[in-house]
Design a protein around this motif. Structure first.
Motif, PDB file in Angstrom:
ATOM      1  N   ALA A 190      -5.089  -0.697   3.083  1.00  0.00           N
ATOM      2  CA  ALA A 190      -3.849  -1.481   3.084  1.00  0.00           C
ATOM      3  C   ALA A 190      -4.125  -2.961   3.346  1.00  0.00           C
ATOM      4  O   ALA A 190      -3.547  -3.838   2.688  1.00  0.00           O
ATOM      5  N   MET A 191      -4.990  -3.261   4.295  1.00  0.00           N
ATOM      6  CA  MET A 191      -5.262  -4.660   4.643  1.00  0.00           C
ATOM      7  C   MET A 191      -5.977  -5.399   3.505  1.00  0.00           C
ATOM      8  O   MET A 191      -5.914  -6.620   3.414  1.00  0.00           O
ATOM      9  N   TYR A 192      -6.660  -4.654   2.632  1.00  0.00           N
ATOM     10  CA  TYR A 192      -7.367  -5.278   1.506  1.00  0.00           C
ATOM     11  C   TYR A 192      -6.653  -5.016   0.181  1.00  0.00           C
ATOM     12  O   TYR A 192      -7.239  -5.151  -0.884  1.00  0.00           O
ATOM     13  N   GLY A 248      -4.588 -17.126  -2.987  1.00  0.00           N
ATOM     14  CA  GLY A 248      -5.100 -15.756  -3.056  1.00  0.00           C
ATOM     15  C   GLY A 248      -6.540 -15.743  -2.594  1.00  0.00           C
ATOM     16  O   GLY A 248      -7.283 -16.709  -2.821  1.00  0.00           O
ATOM     17  N   VAL A 249      -6.948 -14.661  -1.931  1.00  0.00           N
ATOM     18  CA  VAL A 249      -8.349 -14.513  -1.517  1.00  0.00           C
ATOM     19  C   VAL A 249      -9.119 -14.034  -2.739  1.00  0.00           C
ATOM     20  O   VAL A 249      -8.994 -12.882  -3.150  1.00  0.00           O
ATOM     21  N   LYS A 250      -9.893 -14.944  -3.330  1.00  0.00           N
ATOM     22  CA  LYS A 250     -10.576 -14.639  -4.594  1.00  0.00           C
ATOM     23  C   LYS A 250     -12.066 -14.382  -4.356  1.00  0.00           C
ATOM     24  O   LYS A 250     -12.731 -15.137  -3.648  1.00  0.00           O
ATOM     25  N   PHE A 251     -12.552 -13.295  -4.951  1.00  0.00           N
ATOM     26  CA  PHE A 251     -13.981 -12.988  -4.937  1.00  0.00           C
ATOM     27  C   PHE A 251     -14.473 -13.102  -6.379  1.00  0.00           C
ATOM     28  O   PHE A 251     -14.519 -12.114  -7.107  1.00  0.00           O
ATOM     29  N   ASP A 252     -14.785 -14.330  -6.772  1.00  0.00           N
ATOM     30  CA  ASP A 252     -15.129 -14.555  -8.177  1.00  0.00           C
ATOM     31  C   ASP A 252     -16.374 -15.423  -8.350  1.00  0.00           C
ATOM     32  O   ASP A 252     -16.658 -15.896  -9.450  1.00  0.00           O
ATOM     33  N   PHE A 262       0.831  -1.206   0.000  1.00  0.00           N
ATOM     34  CA  PHE A 262       0.000   0.000   0.000  1.00  0.00           C
ATOM     35  C   PHE A 262       0.867   1.258   0.000  1.00  0.00           C
ATOM     36  O   PHE A 262       0.548   2.235  -0.698  1.00  0.00           O
ATOM     37  N   ASN A 263       1.962   1.240   0.755  1.00  0.00           N
ATOM     38  CA  ASN A 263       2.838   2.418   0.795  1.00  0.00           C
ATOM     39  C   ASN A 263       3.396   2.742  -0.589  1.00  0.00           C
ATOM     40  O   ASN A 263       3.616   3.912  -0.918  1.00  0.00           O
ATOM     41  N   ARG A 264       3.614   1.699  -1.396  1.00  0.00           N
ATOM     42  CA  ARG A 264       4.113   1.936  -2.762  1.00  0.00           C
ATOM     43  C   ARG A 264       3.051   2.590  -3.655  1.00  0.00           C
ATOM     44  O   ARG A 264       3.386   3.213  -4.663  1.00  0.00           O
ATOM     45  N   LEU A 265       1.778   2.432  -3.278  1.00  0.00           N
ATOM     46  CA  LEU A 265       0.696   3.019  -4.069  1.00  0.00           C
ATOM     47  C   LEU A 265       0.355   4.445  -3.631  1.00  0.00           C
ATOM     48  O   LEU A 265      -0.248   5.202  -4.395  1.00  0.00           O
ATOM     49  N   ARG A 266       0.721   4.800  -2.411  1.00  0.00           N
ATOM     50  CA  ARG A 266       0.352   6.117  -1.877  1.00  0.00           C
ATOM     51  C   ARG A 266       1.010   7.232  -2.690  1.00  0.00           C
ATOM     52  O   ARG A 266       2.206   7.202  -2.956  1.00  0.00           O
TER      53      ARG A 266
END
Length: 580
Positions: free
Chosen positions: A146-148, A177-181, A20-24
């Motif tokens: 960040a957690m998601y 991976g946590v998949k929502f599909d 997440f820090n890399r995306l900020r």
């Protein structure tokens, strides 16, 4: 939890924070992050406060850029709960994006409400609570994102529904991976003691589905129980026995409890049809209890008549629940079992203090610090306190188990044990007692910018309401009756005013707190009132002192001025400390 599981959880959490820090502060690429981040608010005033703060975050490059941040407020009128907020948010998304919505991945964070159990978050919102990590400092919004951070890339178009005042940590194997599909609803589930199950949602799993004994398992749910008794859990087959593949719990028996869930876009669109059918809502709907209890092959309509957990029962509630049940009946409830996971709730003063100062496990897992984004020369010899976004003179002392945030403490100031000091400017030599909650707010009063510092006992119940005139003895303020407190300030019972509906009396709407012209004198006067109560002495209020309630402070809060004060602190801290 054994050391290996703790290490995995800590490593996985730090990885998410790094991602997440890399995306900020940079433009994200398509598919790299959420398309839309939605935050819900209870009314127009709260929506404006949220929008203002998100704009500032984007301008300071504290959030990922190039995506849509939306704040949706509930319609005026009756309280509609987080379920009603979900329906109205879907409607507003549909109005804005139309057919494009079918391709979007949305996170919906419920942040409405007045945070009566943690009043330091009432004015600016619990989704903007500070946390002792990150540079720039994290607030709950950044931590949720960040957690998601891994979810969007593993998710088909749809909506992830979550709340603003909880933290879920988990680890899974590298290849997983946590998949929502999948169609319908997909919920995250955490192993929890049976006692926790009585205050959460509990999943009844299909016993015939084979377990993989891994950190993460995908399964289906027969039905969902909302805040069930232990007997109900046993009768329904929700109770599981610990096995070697279960990492995060030492209890012999446990249940899987709820946190966050995903709805695929087709199901979200069917919920939109429900809103059209219901018309304007006039009761509270629960996004967990009222939606999830309708799902799974063993769901029955019986729950629609159970109003034991309802704050305020409205005549239309049962009928609306039955319509939800019939609309969703037969919709799949998929469950992702996060066997090495932890769920933390930070919605009350006691939870807030515990998790930020005492909870060694959470401090390790998240990398929480004793002093974050502050000028605080004593941070290295911290004794279990937490200082965030504040300026402290080197001669200050802060007691164990206390939190100081968004404040300036002058020379010789001391803060007792187990207290919260929020948004305050404290003059030299003053002492905050143990177990006190003190919070300064900026208000618009008689066309002027004024300040009010509210103070309560950490364990005072601000939500408890009693009828007049019983409040004098039944309302407890620092353990004392209202009559006793008023006597210390040389006030009579008839002098006490309650804002709003005066027949309903609570600490929330009791006009007890002096209105002052500046932040420092506001804190000092309120502290003198508090000291008089605790020391059993007299402190007559200055002649002409006007008093306001916490409820009134929120109704006339001056957002721009409060954020300007924080900006002044921000600049002072930046100038006086080296950047990491």
């Amino acid at each position: 939890m054994n050391q290996e599981c703790t290490r995995k959880l800590q490593t996985a959490t730090r990885d998410k924070l790094r991602k997440f820090n890399r995306l900020r502060g940079r433009e994200v690429q398509p598919g790299e992050f959420w398309d839309v981040v939605v935050v819900t608010a209870v009314d127009g005033s709260q929506r404006e406060a949220y929008e203002l703060q998100i704009r500032e975050k984007v301008d300071r490059r504290e959030l990922p850029l190039g995506i849509q941040y939306k704040v949706f407020s509930d319609p005026p009128g009756s309280k509609i709960g987080n379920g009603g907020s979900t329906l109205y948010a879907l409607q507003q998304l549909n109005d804005i994006y139309g057919k494009t919505l079918d391709k979007l991945r949305v996170i919906l964070i419920h942040a409405g409400g007045f945070s009566q159990r943690l009043p330091s978050a009432s004015a600016l919102g619990k989704i903007f609570m500070a946390l002792p990590l990150g540079d720039p400092i994290y607030q709950m919004l950044e931590l949720k994102l960040a957690m998601y951070v891994d979810f969007p890339s593993q998710m088909k178009p749809g909506v992830l529904v979550t709340c603003a005042d909880d933290i879920e940590l988990y680890s899974i194997a590298e290849e997983e991976g946590v998949k929502f599909d999948k169609p319908g609803f997909t919920a995250l589930a955490h192993p929890s003691p049976l006692s926790v199950g009585t205050t959460h949602g509990v999943f009844v799993l299909d016993p015939h589905e084979k377990s993989s004994h891994s950190e993460m398992e995908n399964t289906s749910c027969l039905c969902f129980l909302h805040k069930p008794s232990v007997d109900k859990m046993r009768e329904s087959g929700a109770v599981c026995e610990r096995r070697c593949g279960l990492f995060s719990l030492s209890d012999t028996e446990f249940v899987y409890t709820d946190s966050t869930y995903y709805v695929d876009m087709d199901t979200a669109k069917s919920l939109l049809k429900l809103l059209k059918e219901l018309g304007p809502l006039d009761c509270e709907i629960d996004a967990y209890g009222d939606f999830l209890q309708a799902l799974g092959p063993k769901a029955t309509i019986e729950y629609t008549n159970n109003t034991a957990n309802v704050t305020k029962e409205e005549s239309s509630l049962v009928e609306i629940r039955q319509k939800i049940f019939h609309l969703l009946k037969g919709t799949p409830l998929n469950v992702i079992l996060l066997n090495n996971s932890k769920f933390y709730h930070i919605g009350t003063t006691s939870e807030y203090l515990c998790h930020l100062t005492e909870d060694a496990a959470l401090r390790r897992e998240l990398g929480l610090l004793s002093s974050t984004f502050s000028v605080n020369e004593n941070s290295e010899d911290s004794s279990g306190y937490c200082v965030m976004y504040s300026v402290l003179d080197p001669s200050c002392s802060v007691g164990a188990g206390s939190v100081v945030e968004y404040s300036s403490l002058a020379a010789g100031v001391s803060v007792g044990r187990g207290s919260i000091v929020s948004g305050c400017w404290v003059s030299p030599g003053l002492s905050v007692p143990d177990g006190a909650f003190i919070h300064s707010l900026c208000v618009n009063h008689q066309h002027r910018t004024m300040f009010v510092t509210v103070f309560f006992g950490i364990n005072d119940n601000l939500k408890r309401s009693v009828d007049a005139p019983a409040y004098m003895e039944k309302l407890k303020f620092f353990g004392l009756s209202m009559t006793e407190c008023l006597s210390h300030w040389k006030m009579e019972n008839k002098d006490l005013r309650f804002s709003g509906d005066s027949s309903s009396c609570s600490l929330w709407n009791a006009c007890l707190f002096p209105v002052c012209s500046d932040q420092q004198s506001s804190f000092s006067l309120s502290l003198r009132m508090l000291d008089a109560v605790l020391s059993d002495s007299a402190m007559p209020l200055p002649k002409g002192t006007e008093l306001m309630s916490m409820q009134e402070c929120l109704q006339c809060k001056n957002l721009e001025e409060m954020l300007k004060l924080r900006k002044g602190l921000y600049d002072a801290i930046r100038q006086r400390r080296p950047s990491n």
